[in-house]
Design a protein around this motif. Structure first.
Motif, PDB file in Angstrom:
ATOM      1  N   ALA A 323       9.550   9.412 -20.435  1.00  0.00           N
ATOM      2  CA  ALA A 323       8.793   9.881 -19.266  1.00  0.00           C
ATOM      3  C   ALA A 323       9.205   9.119 -18.009  1.00  0.00           C
ATOM      4  O   ALA A 323       9.337   9.702 -16.927  1.00  0.00           O
ATOM      5  N   LEU A 324       9.437   7.818 -18.138  1.00  0.00           N
ATOM      6  CA  LEU A 324       9.876   7.014 -16.992  1.00  0.00           C
ATOM      7  C   LEU A 324      11.279   7.423 -16.548  1.00  0.00           C
ATOM      8  O   LEU A 324      11.561   7.497 -15.341  1.00  0.00           O
ATOM      9  N   ALA A 325      12.163   7.701 -17.518  1.00  0.00           N
ATOM     10  CA  ALA A 325      13.517   8.142 -17.184  1.00  0.00           C
ATOM     11  C   ALA A 325      13.491   9.496 -16.489  1.00  0.00           C
ATOM     12  O   ALA A 325      14.236   9.738 -15.531  1.00  0.00           O
ATOM     13  N   THR A 326      12.616  10.398 -16.962  1.00  0.00           N
ATOM     14  CA  THR A 326      12.479  11.722 -16.353  1.00  0.00           C
ATOM     15  C   THR A 326      11.978  11.600 -14.917  1.00  0.00           C
ATOM     16  O   THR A 326      12.465  12.294 -14.013  1.00  0.00           O
ATOM     17  N   ALA A 327      11.010  10.721 -14.703  1.00  0.00           N
ATOM     18  CA  ALA A 327      10.468  10.518 -13.355  1.00  0.00           C
ATOM     19  C   ALA A 327      11.538   9.957 -12.423  1.00  0.00           C
ATOM     20  O   ALA A 327      11.632  10.349 -11.257  1.00  0.00           O
TER      21      ALA A 327
END
Length: 337
Positions: A323-327
């Motif tokens: 999720a952090l990488a996607t953000a």
């Protein structure tokens, strides 16, 4: 890569092989996109050339499918073409330090270390402990460990910052919830060519290991303390029985610290975009909160809350990292306009 002069130079060969590995997914995705665009063109041509009802139905279905694939592949290719962090494929050194909260903060540092080692094992990374300052109750005032494996930094870099825990400490007799913190720093491993260290600037000292251990540790001075005179940086390594191995690990730790120092000095203006700073370790500074009574983990950078604290602390942190990488990718796309 087939050039004989390249094959004869191991470092050049490794460099080109690394570049080939990085470019291959982009080329494959581009070829998929070309095929989807060709399929769409062929379907449109068939629609223009035929009046057969059945063929036109098939052509319309193929055209719709090809357009959908083109749209998806274009987006995926755009993401692949975004500027990458040059450190993403590197090994990392992770430092965990107890912050606010006394012994409870030290115990939480141990929880984080266990979490990261379990995640690393499930992701196929290798972990080796570099140094530790344990407490009597099983916590850590400070510890450092290395994570080795392709893409280690690309996964662990999001963990850098202040981690806050809210729970009833084992030492609390009244059942009151305490808030404590631990800071995590994630540093990409420096390549040997990145930093030059003058042997004359180094002072090595041997000493007895401070950690718990058996008779071997008690009888030998295998631990190593290394001082880098120009910067005053001191690193210690006591995990190996061999003083030679501890000396080698201490040098690696020093090189990594100096590399990170150099990067921060040169790129101070963009350091915040590449690395989350750990701050002072105060309770008010945090990237993530672990709330035991409510069974939740909240990452404050992206506002994501998960209600699976036991599994999370058992190393199942991949979904949070994803999720952090996607953000981060979404933010890069936004900046691209």
């Amino acid at each position: 890569m087939s050039d004989p002069s390249v094959a004869a130079d191991p470092s050049k060969c490794a460099e080109i092989a690394k570049e080939y590995k990085a470019l291959s997914p982009i080329i494959e995705k581009y070829r998929e996109l070309q095929k989807a665009e060709k399929d769409a063109h062929d379907a449109l041509s068939l629609l223009e050339e035929t009046t057969d009802t059945e063929l036109r139905t098939l052509a319309n279905e193929e055209l719709r499918s090809a357009k959908e694939r083109t749209e998806v592949l274009t987006q995926e290719l755009t993401v692949l073409l975004l500027p990458r962090d040059p450190n993403d494929e590197k090994n990392v050194m992770v430092e965990i330090r107890a912050g606010a909260g006394g012994e409870e903060a030290a115990l939480f540092a141990a929880v984080l270390y266990r979490m990261y080692t379990m995640y690393a094992a499930s992701a196929g990374f290798r972990v080796s402990l570099l140094s530790e300052t344990p407490t009597e109750l099983g916590g850590y005032r400070q510890l450092a460990f290395q994570v080795e494996g392709s893409g280690a930094y690309s996964r662990f870099k999001y963990e850098s910052g202040v981690h806050r825990v809210q729970r009833v400490p084992e030492t609390e007799s009244q059942g009151r919830i305490q808030t404590s913190t631990a800071t995590v720093a994630v540093l990409p491993e420096a390549e040997e060519v990145a930093i030059e260290i003058n042997p004359a600037d180094l002072v090595f000292e041997s000493c007895k290991s401070s950690g718990a251990g058996g008779q071997h540790i008690n009888k030998t001075e295998s631990a190593v303390r290394l001082l880098h005179k120009p910067t005053g940086i001191v690193v210690e390594c006591q995990e190996e029985r061999s003083q030679f191995k501890n000396k080698d690990k201490a040098l690696k730790m020093l090189r990594t610290i100096l590399y990170d120092k150099k990067v921060r000095e040169q790129d101070e203006a963009i350091a915040s975009d590449r690395r989350q700073q750990v701050g002072t370790g105060d309770r008010s500074e945090r990237i993530r909160t672990y709330n035991y009574p409510q069974g939740r983990i909240t990452d404050h950078r992206i506002g994501l809350t998960l209600f699976s604290i036991e599994r999370f602390l058992d190393g199942e942190i991949g979904s949070m990292i994803d999720a952090l990488a996607t953000a981060e990718t979404a933010e890069k796309l936004k900046q691209q306009g």
